[in-house]
Design a protein around this motif. Structure first.
Motif, PDB file in Angstrom:
ATOM      1  N   HIS A   7       0.844  -1.212   0.000  1.00 61.11           N
ATOM      2  CA  HIS A   7       0.000   0.000   0.000  1.00 61.11           C
ATOM      3  C   HIS A   7       0.875   1.257   0.000  1.00 61.11           C
ATOM      4  O   HIS A   7       1.795   1.384   0.805  1.00 61.11           O
ATOM      5  CB  HIS A   7      -0.905   0.024   1.234  1.00 61.11           C
ATOM      6  CG  HIS A   7      -2.257   0.598   0.960  1.00 61.11           C
ATOM      7  ND1 HIS A   7      -2.450   1.732   0.201  1.00 61.11           N
ATOM      8  CD2 HIS A   7      -3.509   0.184   1.320  1.00 61.11           C
ATOM      9  CE1 HIS A   7      -3.746   2.000   0.118  1.00 61.11           C
ATOM     10  NE2 HIS A   7      -4.403   1.063   0.779  1.00 61.11           N
ATOM     11  N   MET A   9      -0.850   4.291   0.144  1.00 61.67           N
ATOM     12  CA  MET A   9      -1.730   5.235   0.841  1.00 61.67           C
ATOM     13  C   MET A   9      -1.712   6.613   0.179  1.00 61.67           C
ATOM     14  O   MET A   9      -1.349   7.617   0.797  1.00 61.67           O
ATOM     15  CB  MET A   9      -1.372   5.330   2.331  1.00 61.67           C
ATOM     16  CG  MET A   9      -1.571   4.035   3.088  1.00 61.67           C
ATOM     17  SD  MET A   9      -1.606   4.274   4.883  1.00 61.67           S
ATOM     18  CE  MET A   9      -1.876   2.594   5.435  1.00 61.67           C
ATOM     19  N   TYR A  43      -7.242   6.880   6.162  1.00 52.91           N
ATOM     20  CA  TYR A  43      -6.354   5.983   6.906  1.00 52.91           C
ATOM     21  C   TYR A  43      -7.077   4.695   7.302  1.00 52.91           C
ATOM     22  O   TYR A  43      -6.527   3.593   7.204  1.00 52.91           O
ATOM     23  CB  TYR A  43      -5.809   6.681   8.148  1.00 52.91           C
ATOM     24  CG  TYR A  43      -4.607   7.558   7.909  1.00 52.91           C
ATOM     25  CD1 TYR A  43      -3.623   7.205   6.989  1.00 52.91           C
ATOM     26  CD2 TYR A  43      -4.433   8.739   8.628  1.00 52.91           C
ATOM     27  CE1 TYR A  43      -2.508   8.014   6.784  1.00 52.91           C
ATOM     28  CE2 TYR A  43      -3.330   9.548   8.434  1.00 52.91           C
ATOM     29  CZ  TYR A  43      -2.366   9.182   7.507  1.00 52.91           C
ATOM     30  OH  TYR A  43      -1.256   9.972   7.304  1.00 52.91           O
ATOM     31  N   TYR A  46      -7.660   2.499   4.242  1.00 59.90           N
ATOM     32  CA  TYR A  46      -6.425   1.854   3.801  1.00 59.90           C
ATOM     33  C   TYR A  46      -6.004   0.736   4.746  1.00 59.90           C
ATOM     34  O   TYR A  46      -5.529  -0.323   4.313  1.00 59.90           O
ATOM     35  CB  TYR A  46      -5.317   2.903   3.666  1.00 59.90           C
ATOM     36  CG  TYR A  46      -5.530   3.891   2.531  1.00 59.90           C
ATOM     37  CD1 TYR A  46      -6.356   3.581   1.447  1.00 59.90           C
ATOM     38  CD2 TYR A  46      -4.908   5.134   2.535  1.00 59.90           C
ATOM     39  CE1 TYR A  46      -6.534   4.475   0.409  1.00 59.90           C
ATOM     40  CE2 TYR A  46      -5.078   6.032   1.490  1.00 59.90           C
ATOM     41  CZ  TYR A  46      -5.900   5.703   0.430  1.00 59.90           C
ATOM     42  OH  TYR A  46      -6.078   6.582  -0.613  1.00 59.90           O
ATOM     43  N   GLU A  49      -8.041  -2.280   4.033  1.00 63.71           N
ATOM     44  CA  GLU A  49      -7.580  -3.014   2.858  1.00 63.71           C
ATOM     45  C   GLU A  49      -6.388  -3.907   3.185  1.00 63.71           C
ATOM     46  O   GLU A  49      -6.307  -5.058   2.737  1.00 63.71           O
ATOM     47  CB  GLU A  49      -7.223  -2.015   1.750  1.00 63.71           C
ATOM     48  CG  GLU A  49      -8.445  -1.302   1.186  1.00 63.71           C
ATOM     49  CD  GLU A  49      -8.135  -0.022   0.434  1.00 63.71           C
ATOM     50  OE1 GLU A  49      -9.084   0.703   0.075  1.00 63.71           O
ATOM     51  OE2 GLU A  49      -6.932   0.273   0.219  1.00 63.71           O
ATOM     52  N   GLN A 357      -4.231  -1.541  -5.023  1.00 60.06           N
ATOM     53  CA  GLN A 357      -4.923  -0.267  -4.816  1.00 60.06           C
ATOM     54  C   GLN A 357      -4.010   0.809  -5.371  1.00 60.06           C
ATOM     55  O   GLN A 357      -2.853   0.913  -4.957  1.00 60.06           O
ATOM     56  CB  GLN A 357      -5.211  -0.008  -3.336  1.00 60.06           C
ATOM     57  CG  GLN A 357      -6.158   1.158  -3.049  1.00 60.06           C
ATOM     58  CD  GLN A 357      -5.563   2.547  -3.208  1.00 60.06           C
ATOM     59  OE1 GLN A 357      -4.351   2.713  -3.238  1.00 60.06           O
ATOM     60  NE2 GLN A 357      -6.404   3.547  -3.309  1.00 60.06           N
ATOM     61  N   ARG A 363     -12.289   1.830  -1.693  1.00 59.96           N
ATOM     62  CA  ARG A 363     -12.102   0.603  -0.928  1.00 59.96           C
ATOM     63  C   ARG A 363     -12.809  -0.594  -1.551  1.00 59.96           C
ATOM     64  O   ARG A 363     -12.235  -1.687  -1.612  1.00 59.96           O
ATOM     65  CB  ARG A 363     -12.599   0.816   0.506  1.00 59.96           C
ATOM     66  CG  ARG A 363     -12.540  -0.423   1.390  1.00 59.96           C
ATOM     67  CD  ARG A 363     -12.771  -0.085   2.852  1.00 59.96           C
ATOM     68  NE  ARG A 363     -13.908   0.814   3.023  1.00 59.96           N
ATOM     69  CZ  ARG A 363     -14.200   1.444   4.159  1.00 59.96           C
ATOM     70  NH1 ARG A 363     -13.429   1.283   5.221  1.00 59.96           N
ATOM     71  NH2 ARG A 363     -15.247   2.248   4.244  1.00 59.96           N
TER      72      ARG A 363
END
Length: 424
Positions: A7, A9, A43, A46, A49, A357, A363
């Motif tokens: 990730h 982010m 946040y 993420y 996920e 992602q 999401r």
């Protein structure tokens, strides 16, 4: 093969005219584009996920460190990793990583990584990136000519802190510590596995080969353009007489899985376009500070991943172009399996960091992509490279011996009662 859910982010709300009206997504990105309340929700999305990735079977979940940017909202990946230790219990916690040259003293990295290893029950992978030019030279002000010297000294300090017993001292050029005695120490002895994320520097892959660390090539230009870099790494291994174990290397690849080619484009293209044309919009003056790349790397004509990204942005690559050139592996499961087989064979990588992602992807779409990959792609590749020993994956405490949060204990007890038929 092992699969790790990576990730970044990113900030997903950059305006459509971002490239035209803003100089850079990094270093001097406009603070007016940030919204703290929106970030609160992001946040948690993420983290959802990442936690979901463990539930569906990924071997590792990855976070990383960047500063002063909208490309990735993690100036401290250790905070995210600490959160994940409480909500996961099986996957490796891959911190890719701490930019060790930026810590004064780097003893802080030794301490915090040890905390994460203990919290997670020995699930930590310790990533030691040199760091991007934007983060290290501009956001944190380290001169380009000093960066690698600071990096190697920081590495030596951390290893001494982990390996030496009792109180020691460190007297380096940039760091002097009279009393070095970190508490706690890592569960994994003498240290957690070390992975080095690299963007193409010759010295980085040579150093990984020499030190026995995993070299992970992080690039957004895809597996086809990574061939030269990975060939260089494996040549170094051959020259040293070291077994070409695929688990000694990793690679990051963007992947988009759907039922059909048409569905893949419909679901993912807006978010892939956002990533390549907004999240990678870096002012060229920030991407390569004087001294950041070594002379050998410059002479070899190897460009940083963000310089390559600038060329990509100028070309305004289409979905079809990105897929054809290997920047994105996309389509129905059988096509994705075939492409990842090609990737792993040609690059000889046993650890794949998958970017499922990207950019503005919400999401529900990210979780759909994750589940499709876990259920219909991973099973076909899991047994690849079974003839090799993976010495770069965490040596975790046995699951029954690891502490879990009391909430998890209660959940497990409820499940046991329900399964045993002892409920009221």
């Amino acid at each position: 093969m092992k699969f790790h859910w990576f990730h970044l982010m990113p900030w997903p709300d950059l305006p459509d005219d971002f490239q035209k009206k803003h100089r850079s997504v990094w270093v001097d990105v406009d603070y007016n584009l940030f919204d703290a309340e929106r970030c609160n929700a992001l946040y948690h999305e993420y983290l959802d996920e990442l936690e979901f990735a463990e539930k569906v079977g990924f071997d590792g979940i990855c976070v990383n460190e960047h500063h002063s940017n909208a490309y990735g909202l993690m100036p401290s990946p250790n905070i995210m990793a600490a959160t994940l230790t409480r909500r996961t219990n099986r996957a490796a916690i891959v911190v890719m990583g701490n930019s060790i040259a930026l810590y004064n003293p780097p003893l802080r990295v030794a301490e915090e990584f040890a905390m994460l290893d203990v919290l997670s029950g020995g699930r930590l992978v310790a990533g030691f990136p040199v760091g991007t030019s934007m983060d290290t030279n501009y956001a944190y002000g380290v001169p380009g000519a000093q960066l690698r010297d600071r990096y190697y000294e920081a590495h030596d300090l951390i290893m001494q802190a982990w390996h030496e017993k009792g109180v020691t001292h460190f007297n380096g050029k940039y760091n002097q510590v009279r009393y070095m005695n970190p508490w706690p120490r890592p569960i994994q002895q003498p240290n957690p596995p070390v992975w080095i994320p690299g963007g193409g520097s010759i010295e980085t892959w040579e150093w990984c080969a020499d030190m026995g660390y995993l070299y992970s090539y992080l690039s957004y230009s895809g597996y086809k353009r990574a061939q030269t870099i990975m060939d260089g790494f494996w040549k170094r291994m051959t020259d040293k007489g070291i077994e070409p174990n695929p688990y000694h290397a990793g690679f990051a690849q963007t992947v988009c899985v759907a039922e059909t080619e048409a569905e893949a484009k419909e679901l993912y293209w807006p978010h892939i376009d956002y990533f390549y044309n907004r999240c990678l919009h870096v002012y060229p003056g920030f991407a390569d500070a004087p001294g950041y790349r070594t002379l050998r790397t410059v002479k070899a004509g190897i460009k940083s991943q963000f310089e390559q990204a600038q060329q990509n942005a100028k070309a305004r690559l289409t979905w079809e172009g990105l897929v054809e050139q290997g920047y994105v592996v996309a389509g129905p499961p059988d096509k994705v399996v075939a492409k990842l087989n090609e990737l792993s064979d040609n690059l000889r990588v046993g650890h794949l960091m998958v970017l499922l992602q990207m950019g503005s992807m919400p999401r529900d779409v990210a979780m759909y992509n994750t589940q499709m990959f876990a259920e219909r792609v991973m099973p076909h590749l899991k047994d690849k490279f079974n003839d090799f020993e993976d010495r770069w994956y965490p040596k975790m405490m046995p699951a029954p011996e690891r502490a879990v949060p009391i909430v998890q204990e209660k959940d497990q007890a409820r499940v046991a009662v329900a399964v045993g038929g002892g409920g009221q």
